[in-house]
Design an enzyme around this catalytic site. Structure first.
Site, PDB file in Angstrom:
ATOM      1  N   GLU A 223      -0.225  -3.865  -8.808  1.00  0.00           N
ATOM      2  CA  GLU A 223      -1.349  -3.040  -9.275  1.00  0.00           C
ATOM      3  C   GLU A 223      -1.079  -2.483 -10.669  1.00  0.00           C
ATOM      4  O   GLU A 223      -1.974  -2.412 -11.516  1.00  0.00           O
ATOM      5  CB  GLU A 223      -1.589  -1.887  -8.305  1.00  0.00           C
TER       6      GLU A 223
ATOM      7  N   SER B 116       3.184   5.282   1.544  1.00  0.00           N
ATOM      8  CA  SER B 116       2.198   6.329   1.282  1.00  0.00           C
ATOM      9  C   SER B 116       2.783   7.667   1.714  1.00  0.00           C
ATOM     10  O   SER B 116       3.623   7.727   2.612  1.00  0.00           O
ATOM     11  CB  SER B 116       0.935   6.016   2.083  1.00  0.00           C
TER      12      SER B 116
ATOM     13  N   HIS C  12     -15.446 -18.639  -5.856  1.00  0.00           N
ATOM     14  CA  HIS C  12     -16.272 -17.462  -5.503  1.00  0.00           C
ATOM     15  C   HIS C  12     -15.597 -16.620  -4.415  1.00  0.00           C
ATOM     16  O   HIS C  12     -16.275 -15.945  -3.640  1.00  0.00           O
ATOM     17  CB  HIS C  12     -17.683 -17.854  -5.037  1.00  0.00           C
TER      18      HIS C  12
ATOM     19  N   LYS D  41       1.680   2.325   5.720  1.00  0.00           N
ATOM     20  CA  LYS D  41       1.353   1.636   4.463  1.00  0.00           C
ATOM     21  C   LYS D  41       2.548   0.965   3.782  1.00  0.00           C
ATOM     22  O   LYS D  41       3.654   1.478   3.800  1.00  0.00           O
ATOM     23  CB  LYS D  41       0.727   2.620   3.463  1.00  0.00           C
TER      24      LYS D  41
END
Ligand code: ARG
Length: 463
Positions: free
Chosen positions: A291, A278, A156, A284
């Site tokens: 992804e 970024s 979980h 970043k």
């Protein structure tokens, strides 16, 4: 270019309809398979006395020349042709004249295309298989390096029980091994049913030798029903299903990579060469590759769904709808290859931040099960022990303590069965090292897993 089937028509095909109908811009990638199939077909025709030996020699010579010229760049595939089958045949006729027109005896584009896709997939899946083995090897090496790296296992997405990083990532190696086998099973089944010789749908009146053609092309058998032979695209669906499951695995792995590389976790750091920055936020470092793999999973599922949907309402036998199979399967093949090619080095180059993992593992009461087991080993029924430990955890949370820092006197207040030895029993190292069941996170099991995978890879020629 005049159509080969023009004889029956008074008017030429409308230009837009022609473009709409044409598949050359995507099926051109099967030129080699198409030519190979044709070579074997011509050999069979000659063996059976359907064409002469001299005609066969001419056809073979013509086809070899076409293949060599395409490969060397001397001949470019004419995008005005209707499809790759028509292109090869008309080029052959251009080169060798009337004999070229004999090649299509006792076959149809329907069985020809069903054969070409199969031959194409054999090659591509072999490459995909190699990429998968490489990834399994990289995971195994990472596991070997991190055999002693303790982290929390999760359920979980809540900290659950202590495990090693090795054990965690080895689970992906086993998933990928099944994927490898699934793709192999699909290919074996596909190769057991060579469609060539089914012709348009009903077979032929010529005395062909389908078994010879099948064997020459690397098949173990022929399709026994000519209608099924030309209508079957199960093999595309099976392979895309196997790809979809594999992508689902890569996607889950990617999701973890993305989480682990966040500041919130900081369990791993991806190499600069597999991350991006970024345009506005200078701090970043984004896990774009992971992804994209996660994102492209949807695309592969889409390819599978598209073909399933295309096929669902088709009457037998061949229908032009089936031309849609290729873009789906080609896209799935390309996507899977691209994903594996980036994912493997991304995993190989990532840094595992063992100390951070260990620190996080110390904070979530992940040794609570082991504390309950400690009481059980002293004779307490598990449910009772479970309840005690639950109360102890609640107390610790209130007092801002962990199980390791709660004093023994306090433990004794909960139950007299507790003694000093509990601290050793609940240390993360003990929790991991004492896991002795087969397949567990314990060191013996992890070693057995690594040995098993090493043997599997060795059998496949990876050392
Ligand atoms: N380009 C076609 C396809 O990909 C080849 C088969 C065409 N057969 C036909 N009867 N029109 O499906």
């Amino acid at each position: 270019m005049e159509k080969m089937w023009a004889g029956r028509f008074q008017k030429a095909l409308d230009k837009q309809a022609d473009d709409f109908n044409s598949s050359i811009h995507f099926d051109c990638r099967m030129y080699k398979q198409d030519i190979t199939g044709s070579m074997v077909h011509a050999m069979m025709l000659s063996n059976q006395g359907i064409i002469t030996k001299a005609e066969y020699a001419e056809i073979l010579n013509g086809l070899s020349g076409i293949l060599a010229d395409i490969e060397s760049g001397k001949l470019s595939i004419d995008m005005d042709a209707e499809d790759i089958h028509m292109f090869v045949e008309s080029e052959l006729t251009k080169r060798i004249g009337n004999t070229g027109k004999k090649l299509h005896t006792a076959r149809s584009r329907n069985d020809q295309v069903a054969l070409d896709i199969r031959l194409y997939l054999v090659n591509e899946c072999e490459e995909i298989g190699k990429l998968l083995l490489e990834l399994i090897g990289v995971i195994k090496d990472k596991a070997e390096e991190n055999k002693a790296a303790i982290m929390s296992g999760y359920t979980h997405l809540q900290r659950a029980q202590p495990i090693t990083f090795a054990h965690h990532i080895l689970s992906y190696a086993f998933m990928l091994k099944r994927d490898f086998e699934r793709i192999g099973d699909a290919i074996d089944r596909m190769l057991s049913q060579c469609p060539i010789g089914s012709c348009a749908l009903a077979g032929t009146t010529y005395n062909t030798d389908r078994v010879f053609e099948a064997e020459r092309l690397g098949f173990s058998g022929i399709s026994l029903n000519s209608i099924d032979g030309v209508s079957d695209r199960d093999f595309c669906l099976e392979i895309m299903s196997a790809f979809s499951i594999m992508m689902m695995h890569l996607s889950r792995f990617s999701e973890e990579i993305i989480l682990w590389s966040s500041w919130e976790f900081k369990f791993i750091e991806l190499d600069d060469s597999y991350t991006t920055g970024s345009s506005i936020m200078p701090q970043k470092k984004n896990p774009d590759m992971a992804e994209l793999v996660r994102g492209k999973t949807g695309r592969v599922y889409g390819d599978l769904m598209a073909l399933l949907t295309t096929l669902k309402g088709l009457p037998l036998a061949y229908n032009k709808d089936m031309q849609e199979d290729k873009e789906a399967i080609f896209d799935a093949v390309d996507t899977v290859k691209m994903c594996l090619s980036v994912f493997t080095p991304m995993i190989a180059t990532m840094t595992v931040l063992k100390d951070n993992m260990y620190k996080a593992a110390g904070q979530g009461f992940i040794n609570a099960t082991d504390l309950a087991d400690y009481l059980v080993k002293k004779g307490m029924p598990f449910r009772t022990a479970y309840k005690h430990v639950g109360e102890i955890v609640a107390y610790c949370i209130k007092e801002n303590l962990v199980l390791e820092t709660l004093p023994i006197e306090k433990y004794k207040e909960f139950d007299s069965a507790f003694s000093e030895d509990l601290y050793n029993e609940i240390s993360l190292e003990t929790c991991v090292n004492k896991r002795i069941s087969k397949g567990s996170t314990g060191p013996e099991s992890v070693k057995a897993q690594i040995d098993y995978l090493t043997e599997f890879l060795n059998e496949k020629g990876i050392h």
